[in-house]
Design a protein around this motif. Structure first.
Motif, short mmCIF file in Angstrom:
data_model
loop_
_atom_site.label_atom_id
_atom_site.label_comp_id
_atom_site.label_asym_id
_atom_site.label_seq_id
_atom_site.Cartn_x
_atom_site.Cartn_y
_atom_site.Cartn_z
N PRO A 150 2.75 19.72 -12.94
CA PRO A 150 3.98 19.07 -13.84
C PRO A 150 5.30 19.96 -13.07
O PRO A 150 6.51 19.40 -13.19
CB PRO A 150 4.12 19.13 -14.98
CG PRO A 150 3.02 20.17 -15.55
CD PRO A 150 2.12 20.06 -14.42
N THR A 151 5.41 21.12 -12.64
CA THR A 151 6.33 21.94 -12.35
C THR A 151 6.61 21.67 -10.66
O THR A 151 7.59 22.17 -10.08
CB THR A 151 6.08 23.36 -12.63
OG1 THR A 151 4.80 23.79 -11.68
CG2 THR A 151 5.93 23.73 -13.90
N HIS A 152 5.62 20.72 -10.09
CA HIS A 152 6.09 20.60 -8.51
C HIS A 152 6.66 19.23 -8.40
O HIS A 152 6.82 18.68 -9.20
CB HIS A 152 4.55 20.33 -7.90
CG HIS A 152 3.77 21.38 -8.15
ND1 HIS A 152 2.50 21.66 -7.30
CD2 HIS A 152 3.59 22.76 -8.62
CE1 HIS A 152 1.80 22.85 -7.43
NE2 HIS A 152 2.66 23.57 -8.23
N SER A 153 6.95 19.02 -7.21
CA SER A 153 8.05 17.83 -7.07
C SER A 153 7.11 17.20 -5.82
O SER A 153 6.24 17.50 -5.35
CB SER A 153 9.39 18.26 -6.33
OG SER A 153 9.02 19.25 -5.22
N VAL A 154 7.46 15.86 -5.46
CA VAL A 154 6.97 15.01 -4.57
C VAL A 154 8.15 14.67 -3.59
O VAL A 154 9.30 14.05 -4.09
CB VAL A 154 6.33 14.00 -5.22
CG1 VAL A 154 5.89 12.85 -4.07
CG2 VAL A 154 5.09 14.25 -6.02
N ASP A 155 7.85 14.71 -2.28
CA ASP A 155 8.95 14.05 -1.35
C ASP A 155 7.99 13.15 -0.54
O ASP A 155 7.16 13.17 0.27
CB ASP A 155 9.24 15.11 -0.52
CG ASP A 155 10.23 14.51 0.99
OD1 ASP A 155 10.69 13.27 0.46
OD2 ASP A 155 10.73 15.22 1.71
N GLY A 156 7.99 11.84 -1.16
CA GLY A 156 7.14 10.70 -0.55
C GLY A 156 8.17 9.75 0.29
O GLY A 156 9.24 9.88 0.35
N GLU A 157 7.56 9.33 1.48
CA GLU A 157 8.36 8.49 2.41
C GLU A 157 9.08 7.57 1.56
O GLU A 157 10.05 6.95 1.88
CB GLU A 157 7.47 7.95 3.35
CG GLU A 157 8.25 7.41 4.69
CD GLU A 157 7.59 7.17 5.91
OE1 GLU A 157 7.89 7.88 7.15
OE2 GLU A 157 6.88 6.08 5.95
N GLU A 158 8.66 6.83 0.66
CA GLU A 158 9.02 5.83 -0.17
C GLU A 158 9.52 6.22 -1.53
O GLU A 158 10.43 5.36 -2.19
CB GLU A 158 7.90 4.74 -0.32
CG GLU A 158 7.26 4.06 0.74
CD GLU A 158 7.95 3.80 2.12
OE1 GLU A 158 9.01 3.16 1.63
OE2 GLU A 158 7.56 3.95 2.97
N GLU A 159 9.25 7.06 -2.20
CA GLU A 159 9.57 7.56 -3.28
C GLU A 159 9.53 9.32 -3.63
O GLU A 159 8.90 9.68 -3.14
CB GLU A 159 8.76 7.12 -4.30
CG GLU A 159 9.35 6.97 -5.81
CD GLU A 159 8.28 6.19 -6.86
OE1 GLU A 159 8.77 6.39 -7.89
OE2 GLU A 159 7.21 5.58 -6.32
N ALA A 162 0.66 -1.27 0.05
CA ALA A 162 -0.02 -0.10 -0.05
C ALA A 162 1.03 1.32 0.09
O ALA A 162 0.43 2.19 -0.75
CB ALA A 162 -0.79 0.26 1.33
N ASP A 163 1.95 1.18 0.90
CA ASP A 163 3.00 2.29 0.80
C ASP A 163 3.46 2.62 -0.51
O ASP A 163 3.32 3.91 -1.17
CB ASP A 163 4.15 2.23 1.62
CG ASP A 163 3.94 2.27 3.20
OD1 ASP A 163 3.67 3.34 3.57
OD2 ASP A 163 3.81 1.05 3.85
N GLN A 164 3.67 1.52 -1.17
CA GLN A 164 4.43 1.92 -2.37
C GLN A 164 3.36 2.14 -3.66
O GLN A 164 3.81 3.11 -4.29
CB GLN A 164 5.22 0.21 -2.88
CG GLN A 164 6.08 0.04 -2.02
CD GLN A 164 6.68 -1.23 -1.99
OE1 GLN A 164 6.11 -2.05 -2.47
NE2 GLN A 164 8.02 -1.56 -1.77
#
Length: 263
Positions: free
Chosen positions: A61-70, A44-46
């Protein structure tokens, strides 16, 4: 719909899909594995983390993502996500786990959602516009530490950078500490008035745990700082967190400073 409302609507849509994914895997016994630091990661995390990145690429599309897994991209607009907070409970089919997502703009938590799919409780906030639980406005309580009704939460693990055990020993004389197994779920309880306090010693990449909490709890009238009472950015690692109803915050910080040195 203004820009921030648009962001919040997007966050709620992601939360709804994340809840479906969490429920899909909840009763399965083959959903988890262990990372190098011996913490659990689930399917589920992934899946949730990958879904968020896909949707952000499509919508912003100009934003970024800081996820705990990716992670994805680099921008001052960062979607900070903990796909499943409470994985130790979730992986054992104990329904204490939540999804969390914040939009952090230049280090500041601006939009936040926390979703508990097991109780269908959605906590949300836009900075400056109040905090809500299923669209009903919420406020922190006004209890003191020594109030008989006070309940507080702690997270603690042996290799945490800050050892908060002596802090809990001292404050525990006044307030009743519990460990729910999910810091974010506990912080939603601070926002809605069930708890007065949560103490979190997490540091490296633990902004994912507190980013949404920051805006939701403070919009509910509470206070969120690092362990030493200072403001911090939520697009990078943090120095733990104290999450409170505001009334007890200074007393808790002063107790922490007696036992811990800032690193």
């Amino acid at each position: 719909m203004n820009e921030y409302e648009n962001y919040l609507q997007f966050a709620k849509e992601i939360a709804n899909e994340a809840g479906k994914i969490m429920k899909k895997y909840f009763i399965r016994k083959d959903i988890s594995s262990y990372k190098g630091d011996k913490t659990i990661v689930t399917l589920a995390d992934q899946e949730i983390n990958s879904y968020l990145i896909k949707r952000v690429k499509e919508k912003f599309p100009t934003h970024s993502v800081d996820g705990e897994e990716e992670q994805f991209g680099s921008s001052k607009y960062v979607w900070v996500c903990d796909p499943v907070d409470g994985t130790a409970m979730y992986a054992r089919s104990i329904p204490v786990a939540v999804f969390s997502l914040a939009l952090v703009i230049d280090g500041e938590s601006t939009i936040g959602v926390i979703y508990d799919p097991f109780t269908n409780q959605l906590y949300s906030a836009i900075k400056g516009q109040g905090a809500y639980q299923n669209d009903e406005k919420i406020l922190v309580n006004d209890y003191d530490l020594s109030d008989m009704k006070s309940v507080s939460h702690y997270d603690m693990w042996p290799n945490a950078e800050y050892n908060i055990f002596p802090v809990l020993q001292e404050l525990g004389i006044q307030t009743y500490f519990v460990g729910l197994g999910s810091i974010i779920r506990a912080c939603s309880c601070v926002a809605s008035g069930e708890f007065i306090l949560a103490i979190f010693p997490g540091t490296t990449h633990k902004n994912c745990d507190i980013a949404a909490v920051k805006v939701i709890v403070e919009e509910a009238g509470g206070k969120v700082t690092n362990l030493f009472g200072e403001e911090q950015r939520y697009d990078r690692s943090i120095k733990g967190a104290v999450i409170s109803n505001g009334r007890v915050h200074n007393e808790v910080i002063n107790t922490i400073k007696k036992h811990l040195e800032e690193k």
